[in-house]
Design a protein around this motif. Structure first.
Motif, PDB file in Angstrom:
ATOM      1  N   GLY A   1       0.680  41.960  56.190  1.00 42.35           N
ATOM      2  CA  GLY A   1       0.880  40.798  55.331  1.00 42.35           C
ATOM      3  C   GLY A   1       1.378  39.557  56.049  1.00 42.35           C
ATOM      4  O   GLY A   1       0.841  38.465  55.869  1.00 42.35           O
ATOM      5  N   ILE A   2       2.400  39.705  56.891  1.00 40.15           N
ATOM      6  CA  ILE A   2       2.951  38.542  57.581  1.00 40.15           C
ATOM      7  C   ILE A   2       1.938  37.985  58.566  1.00 40.15           C
ATOM      8  O   ILE A   2       1.743  36.763  58.658  1.00 40.15           O
ATOM      9  N   CYS A   3       1.265  38.879  59.291  1.00 36.88           N
ATOM     10  CA  CYS A   3       0.228  38.416  60.240  1.00 36.88           C
ATOM     11  C   CYS A   3      -0.897  37.693  59.496  1.00 36.88           C
ATOM     12  O   CYS A   3      -1.469  36.727  60.002  1.00 36.88           O
ATOM     13  N   SER A   4      -1.221  38.162  58.288  1.00 34.35           N
ATOM     14  CA  SER A   4      -2.252  37.515  57.488  1.00 34.35           C
ATOM     15  C   SER A   4      -1.847  36.088  57.117  1.00 34.35           C
ATOM     16  O   SER A   4      -2.633  35.155  57.237  1.00 34.35           O
ATOM     17  N   TYR A   5      -0.592  35.924  56.665  1.00 39.78           N
ATOM     18  CA  TYR A   5      -0.118  34.578  56.335  1.00 39.78           C
ATOM     19  C   TYR A   5      -0.071  33.683  57.577  1.00 39.78           C
ATOM     20  O   TYR A   5      -0.395  32.506  57.501  1.00 39.78           O
ATOM     21  N   CYS A   6       0.312  34.239  58.723  1.00 43.64           N
ATOM     22  CA  CYS A   6       0.317  33.454  59.960  1.00 43.64           C
ATOM     23  C   CYS A   6      -1.098  33.009  60.321  1.00 43.64           C
ATOM     24  O   CYS A   6      -1.325  31.859  60.708  1.00 43.64           O
ATOM     25  N   GLN A   7      -2.071  33.913  60.187  1.00 47.52           N
ATOM     26  CA  GLN A   7      -3.460  33.564  60.478  1.00 47.52           C
ATOM     27  C   GLN A   7      -3.966  32.500  59.508  1.00 47.52           C
ATOM     28  O   GLN A   7      -4.641  31.555  59.914  1.00 47.52           O
ATOM     29  N   LEU A   8      -3.630  32.632  58.230  1.00 50.37           N
ATOM     30  CA  LEU A   8      -4.035  31.623  57.249  1.00 50.37           C
ATOM     31  C   LEU A   8      -3.422  30.263  57.582  1.00 50.37           C
ATOM     32  O   LEU A   8      -4.095  29.232  57.497  1.00 50.37           O
ATOM     33  N   ALA A   9      -2.147  30.248  57.971  1.00 49.04           N
ATOM     34  CA  ALA A   9      -1.486  28.986  58.317  1.00 49.04           C
ATOM     35  C   ALA A   9      -2.156  28.339  59.530  1.00 49.04           C
ATOM     36  O   ALA A   9      -2.394  27.127  59.548  1.00 49.04           O
ATOM     37  N   ARG A  10      -2.479  29.149  60.547  1.00 45.81           N
ATOM     38  CA  ARG A  10      -3.164  28.603  61.729  1.00 45.81           C
ATOM     39  C   ARG A  10      -4.544  28.074  61.357  1.00 45.81           C
ATOM     40  O   ARG A  10      -4.971  27.021  61.850  1.00 45.81           O
TER      41      ARG A  10
END
Length: 154
Positions: free
Chosen positions: A108-117
């Motif tokens: 989940g956190i990696c997904s949000y980081c990827q979305l932010a990037r």
């Protein structure tokens, strides 16, 4: 005796099936575990994941507090899944709902980081395109006024 004419159909009706892996789709601008590509987003995601989720939601044009509803959801984080699918479809990125579901459930956190990037990269691309266009402004009014009652002052 009457002749019956038979019409021949030359164009048959058809169904077009598209998949998430159709040509013309792009890849994500960074990988799921490419946190070192943007340390600011990475630190925000791991230290304050709720703040990053709210920022991603707002950057995508959704409600700022929408990810906070995820605290009430069940096993699959529905808000994160919806945001990921929406970003993927808006920017025509390769993937599937199944992939998205697995990613938001287990990373989940990696997904949000990827979305932010991704949103940051798209915003930079959009800014570059806008800054390179030129706008020509003319001050000549139209020669005619097609709507009755509207026209030049008399």
């Amino acid at each position: 005796m009457a002749m019956i004419q038979q019409q021949v159909m030359t164009n048959q009706p058809s169904v077009v099936v598209t998949s998430a892996f159709e040509p013309g789709r792009e890849m994500w601008s960074s990988g799921l575990f490419s946190c070192c590509d943007d340390m600011e987003i990475c630190c925000l995601g791991y230290c304050f994941p709720c703040a990053l989720a709210c920022q991603v939601s707002a950057d995508h044009g959704e409600g700022l507090c929408l990810p906070l509803l995820e605290l009430c959801s069940g096993i699959v984080p529905a808000v994160a899944l919806g945001l990921r699918i929406s970003v993927r479809e808006r920017y025509r990125i390769k993937g599937s709902i199944f992939d998205d579901c697995c990613i938001v459930t287990f990373c989940g956190i990696c997904s949000y980081c990827q979305l932010a990037r991704e949103l940051k990269e798209r915003r930079c691309r959009h800014t570059q395109v806008i800054s390179s266009t030129t706008v020509q402004v003319t001050s000549n009014p139209p020669a005619y006024y097609p709507v009755q009652g509207y026209g030049p002052p008399q």
